[in-house]
Design a protein around this motif. Structure first.
Motif, PDB file in Angstrom:
ATOM      1  N   LYS A 138      -6.232 -36.470  15.910  1.00  0.00           N
ATOM      2  CA  LYS A 138      -5.230 -35.953  16.841  1.00  0.00           C
ATOM      3  C   LYS A 138      -3.827 -35.975  16.234  1.00  0.00           C
ATOM      4  O   LYS A 138      -2.941 -36.694  16.701  1.00  0.00           O
ATOM      5  CB  LYS A 138      -5.248 -36.760  18.141  1.00  0.00           C
ATOM      6  N   PHE A 139      -3.642 -35.176  15.203  1.00  0.00           N
ATOM      7  CA  PHE A 139      -2.331 -35.005  14.596  1.00  0.00           C
ATOM      8  C   PHE A 139      -1.933 -33.541  14.696  1.00  0.00           C
ATOM      9  O   PHE A 139      -2.769 -32.649  14.675  1.00  0.00           O
ATOM     10  CB  PHE A 139      -2.356 -35.408  13.111  1.00  0.00           C
ATOM     11  N   GLN A 140      -0.623 -33.312  14.772  1.00  0.00           N
ATOM     12  CA  GLN A 140      -0.122 -31.937  14.735  1.00  0.00           C
ATOM     13  C   GLN A 140       0.371 -31.568  13.338  1.00  0.00           C
ATOM     14  O   GLN A 140       0.429 -30.397  12.997  1.00  0.00           O
ATOM     15  CB  GLN A 140       1.011 -31.755  15.745  1.00  0.00           C
ATOM     16  N   THR A 141       0.736 -32.577  12.559  1.00  0.00           N
ATOM     17  CA  THR A 141       1.200 -32.359  11.189  1.00  0.00           C
ATOM     18  C   THR A 141       0.692 -33.486  10.303  1.00  0.00           C
ATOM     19  O   THR A 141       0.297 -34.558  10.783  1.00  0.00           O
ATOM     20  CB  THR A 141       2.744 -32.349  11.103  1.00  0.00           C
ATOM     21  N   CYS A 142       0.739 -33.257   9.002  1.00  0.00           N
ATOM     22  CA  CYS A 142       0.358 -34.293   8.048  1.00  0.00           C
ATOM     23  C   CYS A 142       1.375 -35.435   8.064  1.00  0.00           C
ATOM     24  O   CYS A 142       1.042 -36.583   7.757  1.00  0.00           O
ATOM     25  CB  CYS A 142       0.251 -33.706   6.644  1.00  0.00           C
ATOM     26  N   GLY A 143       2.629 -35.113   8.401  1.00  0.00           N
ATOM     27  CA  GLY A 143       3.650 -36.142   8.486  1.00  0.00           C
ATOM     28  C   GLY A 143       3.304 -37.209   9.503  1.00  0.00           C
ATOM     29  O   GLY A 143       3.519 -38.408   9.273  1.00  0.00           O
ATOM     30  N   GLU A 144       2.743 -36.802  10.649  1.00  0.00           N
ATOM     31  CA  GLU A 144       2.319 -37.770  11.668  1.00  0.00           C
ATOM     32  C   GLU A 144       1.239 -38.688  11.119  1.00  0.00           C
ATOM     33  O   GLU A 144       1.232 -39.885  11.388  1.00  0.00           O
ATOM     34  CB  GLU A 144       1.783 -37.036  12.904  1.00  0.00           C
TER      35      GLU A 144
END
Length: 238
Positions: A138-144
Protein backbone atom coordinates in the motif's frame (compact mmCIF):
# COMPACT_ATOMS: atom_id res chain seq x y z
CA UNK A 1 -3.45 -16.02 0.73
CA UNK A 2 -3.65 -19.72 -0.06
CA UNK A 3 -0.22 -21.27 -0.59
CA UNK A 4 0.11 -22.55 -4.14
CA UNK A 5 2.46 -25.19 -5.47
CA UNK A 6 5.49 -24.06 -7.45
CA UNK A 7 4.02 -25.87 -10.46
CA UNK A 8 0.83 -23.80 -10.42
CA UNK A 9 2.81 -20.59 -9.94
CA UNK A 10 4.97 -21.51 -12.94
CA UNK A 11 1.87 -22.01 -15.09
CA UNK A 12 0.37 -18.69 -14.06
CA UNK A 13 3.68 -16.90 -14.60
CA UNK A 14 4.05 -18.46 -18.06
CA UNK A 15 0.52 -17.42 -19.05
CA UNK A 16 1.24 -13.89 -17.79
CA UNK A 17 4.43 -13.71 -19.83
CA UNK A 18 2.76 -15.00 -23.00
CA UNK A 19 -0.16 -12.63 -22.46
CA UNK A 20 2.18 -9.64 -22.66
CA UNK A 21 2.30 -10.10 -26.43
CA UNK A 22 -1.08 -11.78 -27.02
CA UNK A 23 -4.35 -11.76 -25.06
CA UNK A 24 -4.73 -15.53 -25.07
CA UNK A 25 -1.97 -17.94 -24.13
CA UNK A 26 -2.49 -20.97 -26.37
CA UNK A 27 -1.96 -24.53 -25.20
CA UNK A 28 0.72 -24.96 -27.85
CA UNK A 29 2.68 -21.91 -26.70
CA UNK A 30 2.44 -22.90 -23.03
CA UNK A 31 3.57 -26.42 -23.90
CA UNK A 32 6.57 -25.14 -25.84
CA UNK A 33 7.51 -22.56 -23.22
CA UNK A 34 7.38 -25.00 -20.30
CA UNK A 35 8.55 -28.13 -22.11
CA UNK A 36 5.42 -30.05 -21.08
CA UNK A 37 3.24 -32.28 -23.29
CA UNK A 38 0.13 -30.50 -24.68
CA UNK A 39 -2.20 -33.06 -23.09
CA UNK A 40 -0.73 -32.35 -19.65
CA UNK A 41 -1.03 -28.61 -20.24
CA UNK A 42 -4.70 -28.97 -21.20
CA UNK A 43 -5.39 -30.96 -18.04
CA UNK A 44 -3.74 -28.31 -15.87
CA UNK A 45 -5.56 -25.45 -17.61
CA UNK A 46 -8.88 -27.15 -16.89
CA UNK A 47 -7.88 -27.43 -13.23
CA UNK A 48 -6.81 -23.78 -13.08
CA UNK A 49 -10.12 -22.82 -14.70
CA UNK A 50 -12.12 -24.80 -12.13
CA UNK A 51 -10.21 -23.07 -9.30
CA UNK A 52 -10.80 -19.59 -10.74
CA UNK A 53 -7.25 -18.70 -11.80
CA UNK A 54 -7.83 -18.70 -15.57
CA UNK A 55 -10.60 -18.82 -18.13
CA UNK A 56 -9.82 -21.69 -20.48
CA UNK A 57 -11.36 -22.28 -23.91
CA UNK A 58 -10.38 -25.27 -26.08
CA UNK A 59 -8.48 -24.23 -29.23
CA UNK A 60 -8.14 -20.68 -27.92
CA UNK A 61 -6.11 -21.14 -24.77
CA UNK A 62 -6.19 -19.42 -21.40
CA UNK A 63 -6.69 -15.90 -20.07
CA UNK A 64 -5.85 -14.99 -16.48
CA UNK A 65 -8.71 -13.98 -14.19
CA UNK A 66 -8.20 -11.11 -11.74
CA UNK A 67 -7.33 -13.72 -9.10
CA UNK A 68 -4.80 -15.45 -11.35
CA UNK A 69 -3.39 -12.19 -12.67
CA UNK A 70 -2.56 -10.99 -9.15
CA UNK A 71 -0.57 -14.13 -8.36
CA UNK A 72 1.13 -14.24 -11.76
CA UNK A 73 2.12 -10.60 -11.55
CA UNK A 74 3.61 -11.07 -8.07
CA UNK A 75 5.71 -14.06 -9.16
CA UNK A 76 6.80 -12.29 -12.35
CA UNK A 77 7.87 -9.27 -10.31
CA UNK A 78 10.03 -11.41 -8.03
CA UNK A 79 11.51 -13.26 -11.00
CA UNK A 80 12.51 -10.09 -12.85
CA UNK A 81 13.90 -8.42 -9.72
CA UNK A 82 16.02 -11.52 -9.13
CA UNK A 83 17.26 -11.41 -12.72
CA UNK A 84 18.39 -7.81 -12.15
CA UNK A 85 20.17 -8.82 -8.94
CA UNK A 86 21.86 -11.84 -10.48
CA UNK A 87 23.00 -9.83 -13.51
CA UNK A 88 23.79 -6.40 -12.03
CA UNK A 89 25.11 -7.32 -8.57
CA UNK A 90 26.46 -10.85 -8.90
CA UNK A 91 27.57 -10.57 -12.51
CA UNK A 92 25.92 -13.82 -13.65
CA UNK A 93 25.82 -14.24 -17.42
CA UNK A 94 22.50 -13.30 -19.03
CA UNK A 95 22.05 -16.74 -20.58
CA UNK A 96 22.05 -18.27 -17.08
CA UNK A 97 20.02 -15.85 -15.00
CA UNK A 98 16.53 -16.97 -16.11
CA UNK A 99 16.88 -20.52 -14.84
CA UNK A 100 18.50 -19.33 -11.60
CA UNK A 101 15.72 -16.80 -10.99
CA UNK A 102 13.10 -19.52 -11.59
CA UNK A 103 14.63 -21.58 -8.79
CA UNK A 104 14.71 -18.64 -6.35
CA UNK A 105 11.44 -16.78 -7.00
CA UNK A 106 9.11 -19.16 -5.15
CA UNK A 107 11.01 -18.90 -1.86
CA UNK A 108 11.62 -15.13 -1.91
CA UNK A 109 9.62 -13.57 0.92
CA UNK A 110 7.72 -10.30 0.54
CA UNK A 111 10.15 -8.58 2.93
CA UNK A 112 13.11 -9.83 0.89
CA UNK A 113 11.42 -8.72 -2.34
CA UNK A 114 10.95 -5.22 -0.95
CA UNK A 115 14.55 -5.00 0.31
CA UNK A 116 15.83 -6.27 -3.03
CA UNK A 117 13.85 -3.62 -4.92
CA UNK A 118 15.33 -0.87 -2.73
CA UNK A 119 18.85 -2.29 -3.11
CA UNK A 120 18.48 -2.20 -6.90
CA UNK A 121 17.09 1.38 -6.82
CA UNK A 122 13.55 0.46 -7.88
CA UNK A 123 14.27 -0.89 -11.37
CA UNK A 124 11.61 -0.67 -14.06
CA UNK A 125 12.71 -3.57 -16.25
CA UNK A 126 14.72 -6.79 -16.19
CA UNK A 127 17.99 -7.26 -18.15
CA UNK A 128 15.96 -8.36 -21.20
CA UNK A 129 14.03 -5.04 -21.06
CA UNK A 130 10.77 -6.69 -19.94
CA UNK A 131 8.81 -4.45 -17.52
CA UNK A 132 8.82 -5.29 -13.82
CA UNK A 133 5.27 -5.19 -12.40
CA UNK A 134 4.44 -2.88 -9.47
CA UNK A 135 4.57 -4.22 -5.93
CA UNK A 136 1.35 -5.08 -4.08
CA UNK A 137 2.11 -3.01 -1.00
CA UNK A 138 0.00 0.00 0.00
CA UNK A 139 2.36 2.68 -1.27
CA UNK A 140 1.68 5.46 -3.74
CA UNK A 141 5.36 6.14 -4.44
CA UNK A 142 8.72 4.48 -3.91
CA UNK A 143 9.60 7.35 -1.58
CA UNK A 144 6.93 6.19 0.88
CA UNK A 145 8.39 2.69 0.80
CA UNK A 146 11.88 3.99 1.61
CA UNK A 147 10.61 6.23 4.41
CA UNK A 148 8.94 3.20 6.04
CA UNK A 149 11.84 0.81 5.41
CA UNK A 150 11.83 -0.38 9.05
CA UNK A 151 8.12 -1.27 8.93
CA UNK A 152 7.22 -4.89 8.16
CA UNK A 153 5.11 -5.55 5.09
CA UNK A 154 2.49 -7.24 7.29
CA UNK A 155 1.88 -3.88 8.98
CA UNK A 156 1.79 -2.01 5.69
CA UNK A 157 -0.71 -4.33 4.02
CA UNK A 158 -1.45 -4.96 0.36
CA UNK A 159 -3.64 -3.26 -2.19
CA UNK A 160 -6.98 -4.87 -2.86
CA UNK A 161 -7.08 -4.41 -6.62
CA UNK A 162 -4.75 -5.06 -9.52
CA UNK A 163 -2.80 -2.18 -10.98
CA UNK A 164 -1.86 -1.92 -14.65
CA UNK A 165 0.98 0.14 -16.04
CA UNK A 166 0.07 2.56 -18.81
CA UNK A 167 1.74 0.23 -21.31
CA UNK A 168 -0.64 -2.58 -20.27
CA UNK A 169 -3.85 -0.60 -20.71
CA UNK A 170 -6.13 -1.12 -23.67
CA UNK A 171 -7.07 1.77 -25.93
CA UNK A 172 -9.99 3.82 -24.53
CA UNK A 173 -9.52 2.20 -21.09
CA UNK A 174 -9.61 4.66 -18.19
CA UNK A 175 -8.72 4.80 -14.51
CA UNK A 176 -6.80 6.81 -11.93
CA UNK A 177 -3.09 7.10 -11.28
CA UNK A 178 -2.53 4.99 -8.17
CA UNK A 179 1.24 4.36 -7.99
CA UNK A 180 4.33 5.96 -9.51
CA UNK A 181 7.64 4.12 -9.49
CA UNK A 182 10.94 5.98 -9.30
CA UNK A 183 12.58 8.84 -7.46
CA UNK A 184 11.60 12.51 -7.17
CA UNK A 185 12.92 13.21 -10.68
CA UNK A 186 10.34 10.85 -12.15
CA UNK A 187 7.60 12.43 -10.04
CA UNK A 188 8.66 15.91 -11.14
CA UNK A 189 8.78 14.94 -14.82
CA UNK A 190 5.28 13.46 -14.65
CA UNK A 191 3.95 16.39 -12.62
CA UNK A 192 5.09 18.74 -15.38
CA UNK A 193 2.88 16.73 -17.75
CA UNK A 194 -0.10 16.98 -15.40
CA UNK A 195 0.18 13.30 -14.40
CA UNK A 196 -0.13 13.17 -10.62
CA UNK A 197 -1.39 10.67 -8.06
CA UNK A 198 -5.16 10.36 -8.17
CA UNK A 199 -5.47 12.02 -11.57
CA UNK A 200 -8.05 10.50 -13.95
CA UNK A 201 -6.38 9.21 -17.09
CA UNK A 202 -7.55 7.57 -20.31
CA UNK A 203 -5.58 5.64 -22.90
CA UNK A 204 -5.90 7.21 -26.34
CA UNK A 205 -3.39 5.39 -28.51
CA UNK A 206 -0.71 2.74 -28.08
CA UNK A 207 1.94 2.75 -30.77
CA UNK A 208 3.34 -0.68 -31.66
CA UNK A 209 6.52 -2.04 -30.07
CA UNK A 210 8.63 0.73 -28.54
CA UNK A 211 6.63 3.68 -29.86
CA UNK A 212 5.11 6.41 -27.65
CA UNK A 213 1.84 6.16 -25.75
CA UNK A 214 -0.80 8.87 -25.96
CA UNK A 215 -3.09 9.50 -23.00
CA UNK A 216 -5.67 12.06 -21.95
CA UNK A 217 -5.19 13.60 -18.52
CA UNK A 218 -6.95 16.67 -17.10
CA UNK A 219 -8.48 17.40 -20.51
CA UNK A 220 -5.14 17.44 -22.36
CA UNK A 221 -3.46 14.89 -24.56
CA UNK A 222 0.03 13.85 -23.52
CA UNK A 223 2.55 11.58 -25.27
CA UNK A 224 4.87 9.47 -23.12
CA UNK A 225 7.82 7.28 -23.99
CA UNK A 226 7.59 3.63 -22.94
CA UNK A 227 10.43 4.13 -20.47
CA UNK A 228 8.31 6.40 -18.28
CA UNK A 229 4.88 4.90 -19.10
CA UNK A 230 6.07 1.59 -17.60
CA UNK A 231 6.43 3.39 -14.25
CA UNK A 232 2.90 4.87 -14.06
CA UNK A 233 0.38 2.42 -12.63
CA UNK A 234 -3.37 2.76 -12.95
CA UNK A 235 -6.30 1.52 -10.91
CA UNK A 236 -8.70 0.76 -13.74
CA UNK A 237 -11.56 -0.11 -11.35
CA UNK A 238 -11.82 3.34 -9.82
Amino acid sequence: MKHLSENIEEYLETIYRLSESSKNASTTKISKEMGIAPASVTQMLKKLDSEGYVKYSPYRGAVLTEKGYRIARRITRKHRLLERFLHDVLGIRRDRIHRQACEMEHSLSDDAERALCQLLNMPGECPDANPIPACDFKFQTCGECIELKDTDVEEIGCREGNLKSLTEMDEKQAGRVSFIRGDYRVLRRLMDMGITLGAPIRMIKRAPLSGPIEVEVRGSRVALGRDIADNVFIDTES
